[in-house]
Design a protein around this motif. Structure first.
Motif, PDB file in Angstrom:
ATOM      1  N   ASP A 240      94.980  59.392  38.592  1.00 37.85           N
ATOM      2  CA  ASP A 240      96.051  58.517  38.121  1.00 37.85           C
ATOM      3  C   ASP A 240      96.701  57.738  39.265  1.00 37.85           C
ATOM      4  OD1 ASP A 240      95.733  59.452  35.500  1.00 37.85           O
ATOM      5  OD2 ASP A 240      97.132  61.113  35.851  1.00 37.85           O
ATOM      6  N   LEU A 241      96.396  58.125  40.522  1.00 41.57           N
ATOM      7  CA  LEU A 241      97.064  57.534  41.671  1.00 41.57           C
ATOM      8  C   LEU A 241      96.160  56.677  42.535  1.00 41.57           C
ATOM      9  CD1 LEU A 241      99.053  60.729  42.774  1.00 41.57           C
ATOM     10  CD2 LEU A 241      99.876  58.849  41.340  1.00 41.57           C
ATOM     11  N   THR A 242      94.859  56.839  42.419  1.00 37.98           N
ATOM     12  CA  THR A 242      93.910  56.071  43.223  1.00 37.98           C
ATOM     13  C   THR A 242      92.621  55.885  42.440  1.00 37.98           C
ATOM     14  OG1 THR A 242      92.857  55.921  45.400  1.00 37.98           O
ATOM     15  CG2 THR A 242      92.891  58.092  44.351  1.00 37.98           C
ATOM     16  N   SER A 243      91.849  54.884  42.807  1.00 42.16           N
ATOM     17  CA  SER A 243      90.652  54.542  42.037  1.00 42.16           C
ATOM     18  C   SER A 243      89.545  55.572  42.170  1.00 42.16           C
ATOM     19  CB  SER A 243      90.125  53.170  42.468  1.00 42.16           C
ATOM     20  OG  SER A 243      91.076  52.168  42.223  1.00 42.16           O
ATOM     21  N   SER A 244      89.381  56.140  43.372  1.00 39.71           N
ATOM     22  CA  SER A 244      88.255  57.045  43.584  1.00 39.71           C
ATOM     23  C   SER A 244      88.543  58.001  44.732  1.00 39.71           C
ATOM     24  CB  SER A 244      86.980  56.248  43.878  1.00 39.71           C
ATOM     25  OG  SER A 244      87.201  55.322  44.924  1.00 39.71           O
ATOM     26  N   CYS A 245      87.776  59.084  44.755  1.00 35.44           N
ATOM     27  CA  CYS A 245      87.911  60.111  45.788  1.00 35.44           C
ATOM     28  C   CYS A 245      86.551  60.438  46.386  1.00 35.44           C
ATOM     29  CB  CYS A 245      88.523  61.390  45.223  1.00 35.44           C
ATOM     30  SG  CYS A 245      90.273  61.265  44.821  1.00 35.44           S
ATOM     31  N   GLY A 246      86.557  60.755  47.668  1.00 33.87           N
ATOM     32  CA  GLY A 246      85.330  61.162  48.334  1.00 33.87           C
ATOM     33  C   GLY A 246      85.581  62.351  49.237  1.00 33.87           C
ATOM     34  N   LEU A 247      84.517  62.861  49.808  1.00 28.24           N
ATOM     35  CA  LEU A 247      84.575  64.008  50.718  1.00 28.24           C
ATOM     36  C   LEU A 247      83.615  63.736  51.868  1.00 28.24           C
ATOM     37  CD1 LEU A 247      84.389  67.763  49.639  1.00 28.24           C
ATOM     38  CD2 LEU A 247      83.263  66.917  51.674  1.00 28.24           C
ATOM     39  N   VAL A 248      84.080  63.902  53.087  1.00 30.98           N
ATOM     40  CA  VAL A 248      83.233  63.740  54.274  1.00 30.98           C
ATOM     41  C   VAL A 248      83.521  64.886  55.228  1.00 30.98           C
ATOM     42  CG1 VAL A 248      82.757  62.358  56.331  1.00 30.98           C
ATOM     43  CG2 VAL A 248      82.988  61.241  54.107  1.00 30.98           C
ATOM     44  N   SER A 249      82.483  65.624  55.585  1.00 33.02           N
ATOM     45  CA  SER A 249      82.631  66.831  56.397  1.00 33.02           C
ATOM     46  C   SER A 249      81.603  66.862  57.515  1.00 33.02           C
ATOM     47  CB  SER A 249      82.451  68.061  55.503  1.00 33.02           C
ATOM     48  OG  SER A 249      82.395  69.251  56.268  1.00 33.02           O
ATOM     49  N   ASN A 250      81.945  67.540  58.616  1.00 27.71           N
ATOM     50  CA  ASN A 250      80.971  67.813  59.673  1.00 27.71           C
ATOM     51  C   ASN A 250      80.078  68.994  59.326  1.00 27.71           C
ATOM     52  OD1 ASN A 250      81.674  65.746  61.408  1.00 27.71           O
ATOM     53  ND2 ASN A 250      82.961  67.010  62.733  1.00 27.71           N
ATOM     54  N   ASN A 251      80.380  69.696  58.260  1.00 26.97           N
ATOM     55  CA  ASN A 251      79.569  70.836  57.848  1.00 26.97           C
ATOM     56  C   ASN A 251      78.247  70.338  57.252  1.00 26.97           C
ATOM     57  OD1 ASN A 251      78.851  73.513  57.229  1.00 26.97           O
ATOM     58  ND2 ASN A 251      80.922  74.015  56.550  1.00 26.97           N
ATOM     59  N   HIS A 252      77.324  71.257  57.010  1.00 26.07           N
ATOM     60  CA  HIS A 252      76.037  70.888  56.443  1.00 26.07           C
ATOM     61  C   HIS A 252      76.218  70.280  55.048  1.00 26.07           C
ATOM     62  CE1 HIS A 252      75.635  74.927  58.530  1.00 26.07           C
ATOM     63  NE2 HIS A 252      75.074  74.093  59.379  1.00 26.07           N
ATOM     64  N   HIS A 253      75.395  69.298  54.740  1.00 27.27           N
ATOM     65  CA  HIS A 253      75.473  68.685  53.412  1.00 27.27           C
ATOM     66  C   HIS A 253      75.184  69.732  52.334  1.00 27.27           C
ATOM     67  CE1 HIS A 253      75.565  65.245  50.696  1.00 27.27           C
ATOM     68  NE2 HIS A 253      74.532  65.773  50.070  1.00 27.27           N
ATOM     69  N   SER A 254      74.239  70.604  52.600  1.00 29.58           N
ATOM     70  CA  SER A 254      73.894  71.631  51.609  1.00 29.58           C
ATOM     71  C   SER A 254      75.026  72.640  51.433  1.00 29.58           C
ATOM     72  CB  SER A 254      72.599  72.354  52.003  1.00 29.58           C
ATOM     73  OG  SER A 254      72.672  72.824  53.339  1.00 29.58           O
ATOM     74  N   THR A 255      75.794  72.895  52.490  1.00 32.88           N
ATOM     75  CA  THR A 255      76.948  73.778  52.370  1.00 32.88           C
ATOM     76  C   THR A 255      78.031  73.124  51.525  1.00 32.88           C
ATOM     77  OG1 THR A 255      76.480  74.750  54.545  1.00 32.88           O
ATOM     78  CG2 THR A 255      78.681  75.108  53.645  1.00 32.88           C
ATOM     79  N   ILE A 256      78.224  71.819  51.708  1.00 38.35           N
ATOM     80  CA  ILE A 256      79.196  71.087  50.898  1.00 38.35           C
ATOM     81  C   ILE A 256      78.783  71.128  49.427  1.00 38.35           C
ATOM     82  CG2 ILE A 256      80.262  68.835  50.473  1.00 38.35           C
ATOM     83  CD1 ILE A 256      81.082  70.353  53.085  1.00 38.35           C
ATOM     84  N   GLU A 257      77.512  70.958  49.156  1.00 38.39           N
ATOM     85  CA  GLU A 257      77.040  71.043  47.764  1.00 38.39           C
ATOM     86  C   GLU A 257      77.349  72.414  47.175  1.00 38.39           C
ATOM     87  OE1 GLU A 257      72.918  69.852  48.312  1.00 38.39           O
ATOM     88  OE2 GLU A 257      73.386  67.928  47.344  1.00 38.39           O
ATOM     89  N   PHE A 258      77.148  73.468  47.976  1.00 43.20           N
ATOM     90  CA  PHE A 258      77.463  74.820  47.516  1.00 43.20           C
ATOM     91  C   PHE A 258      78.950  74.941  47.203  1.00 43.20           C
ATOM     92  CE2 PHE A 258      79.159  79.020  48.292  1.00 43.20           C
ATOM     93  CZ  PHE A 258      78.313  79.834  47.558  1.00 43.20           C
ATOM     94  N   VAL A 259      79.802  74.466  48.106  1.00 43.31           N
ATOM     95  CA  VAL A 259      81.252  74.567  47.917  1.00 43.31           C
ATOM     96  C   VAL A 259      81.680  73.858  46.637  1.00 43.31           C
ATOM     97  CG1 VAL A 259      83.476  73.750  48.818  1.00 43.31           C
ATOM     98  CG2 VAL A 259      81.848  74.885  50.338  1.00 43.31           C
ATOM     99  N   LEU A 260      81.181  72.670  46.417  1.00 39.60           N
ATOM    100  CA  LEU A 260      81.562  71.909  45.225  1.00 39.60           C
ATOM    101  C   LEU A 260      81.123  72.619  43.949  1.00 39.60           C
ATOM    102  CD1 LEU A 260      80.820  68.236  46.352  1.00 39.60           C
ATOM    103  CD2 LEU A 260      83.007  69.448  46.329  1.00 39.60           C
ATOM    104  N   GLU A 261      79.953  73.231  43.997  1.00 44.07           N
ATOM    105  CA  GLU A 261      79.445  73.950  42.827  1.00 44.07           C
ATOM    106  C   GLU A 261      80.193  75.271  42.641  1.00 44.07           C
ATOM    107  OE1 GLU A 261      77.053  74.452  39.488  1.00 44.07           O
ATOM    108  OE2 GLU A 261      77.124  72.716  40.820  1.00 44.07           O
ATOM    109  N   PHE A 262      80.347  76.023  43.723  1.00 41.02           N
ATOM    110  CA  PHE A 262      80.926  77.365  43.654  1.00 41.02           C
ATOM    111  C   PHE A 262      82.377  77.327  43.182  1.00 41.02           C
ATOM    112  CE2 PHE A 262      82.766  81.254  45.552  1.00 41.02           C
ATOM    113  CZ  PHE A 262      81.866  82.197  45.065  1.00 41.02           C
ATOM    114  N   PHE A 263      83.129  76.328  43.668  1.00 39.79           N
ATOM    115  CA  PHE A 263      84.546  76.231  43.317  1.00 39.79           C
ATOM    116  C   PHE A 263      84.817  75.218  42.199  1.00 39.79           C
ATOM    117  CE2 PHE A 263      84.751  77.840  47.736  1.00 39.79           C
ATOM    118  CZ  PHE A 263      85.465  79.009  47.493  1.00 39.79           C
ATOM    119  N   GLU A 264      83.734  74.728  41.600  1.00 35.92           N
ATOM    120  CA  GLU A 264      83.825  73.804  40.462  1.00 35.92           C
ATOM    121  C   GLU A 264      84.682  72.578  40.801  1.00 35.92           C
ATOM    122  OE1 GLU A 264      85.209  76.178  37.186  1.00 35.92           O
ATOM    123  OE2 GLU A 264      83.281  77.214  36.978  1.00 35.92           O
ATOM    124  N   LEU A 265      84.340  71.942  41.928  1.00 36.44           N
ATOM    125  CA  LEU A 265      85.082  70.779  42.403  1.00 36.44           C
ATOM    126  C   LEU A 265      84.305  69.467  42.256  1.00 36.44           C
ATOM    127  CD1 LEU A 265      86.500  72.275  45.751  1.00 36.44           C
ATOM    128  CD2 LEU A 265      87.660  72.129  43.529  1.00 36.44           C
TER     129      LEU A 265
END
Length: 223
Positions: A106-131
């Motif tokens: 409701d406050l901004t058009s879009s959201c993203g995520l950028v991390s120095n961690n492994h891309h596959s670890t980020i995929e796990f985090v998003l899936e595991f925590f339902e984000l």
């Protein structure tokens, strides 16, 4: 306050608790053992955990007569597995205030995520925590030596995320000086979140904003 087309978040230390030094150090020691080094020097463990550069990695491997590609593959594998184990065991988790992100649409058009961690670890985090549903794009780095050159403060992945989102004005939310520097190099405003692990950190580069929680980020966008 500036209106932003997009907000991009760091992961470790912003959305989820950062990995513990001891966990990363032990994973690195295991990686050395996997390639035949049973007594890796503590200074070398510290160098890898602290954010080794490509040149530093090659020097380190020369000291042990190791093939850099083989060692780095072992390190990335064991580092990732140690992180996943901690998440699954509940020893490392998502911050409670991540709930603030659910109202950002409701406050901004879009959201993203950028991390120095492994891309596959980020995929796990998003899936595991339902984000997953909170982010329109996300980037971690591949588990390669060359990916070290693209880590923040290099704005490479921030630039890619901005292109994906089609954003002209954006805000990057992080918990380190490299996050602030990367944001400014990408012509983005920055938010420094003073979590417990970085509460007393002195920054040589001033962020656009400083906050204590992600609820404060939402409040900034709502001004």
């Amino acid at each position: 306050m500036t209106e932003y087309d997009a907000v991009i978040f760091d992961n470790d230390g912003v959305l989820v608790e950062p990995p513990a030094y001891d966990t990363q150090s032990e994973a690195t020691r295991t990686a050395f053992e996997a390639v035949g080094v049973a007594d890796a020097d503590r200074t070398h463990l510290d160098a890898v955990v602290g954010g080794v550069t490509v040149d530093g990695l090659y020097e380190l491997c020369t000291a042990y007569d190791l093939d850099p590609e083989s060692f780095w593959a072992a390190r990335e594998h064991h580092d990732e597995q140690s992180q996943l184990e901690k998440f699954r065991a509940g020893a490392r988790t998502c911050y409670d205030d991540v709930s603030a992100l659910s109202g950002l649409s409701d406050l901004t058009s879009s959201c993203g995520l950028v991390s120095n961690n492994h891309h596959s670890t980020i995929e796990f985090v998003l899936e595991f925590f339902e984000l997953h549903s909170l982010f329109d794009t996300y980037y971690g780095r591949p588990k390669t030596i060359e990916s070290l050159r693209l880590k923040k403060p290099n704005p490479h992945y921030l630039d890619k995320a901005l292109a994906d989102l089609g954003a002209e004005s954006a805000l990057y939310v992080g918990d380190s000086e490299s996050d602030v520097v990367a944001a400014h190099r990408a012509d983005m405003d920055s938010v420094f979140v003073r979590r417990a692990h970085c509460r007393d950190v002195s920054l040589s580069t001033d962020p656009t904003y400083e906050v204590k929680t992600l609820h404060d980020v939402a409040a900034l966008l709502d001004e």
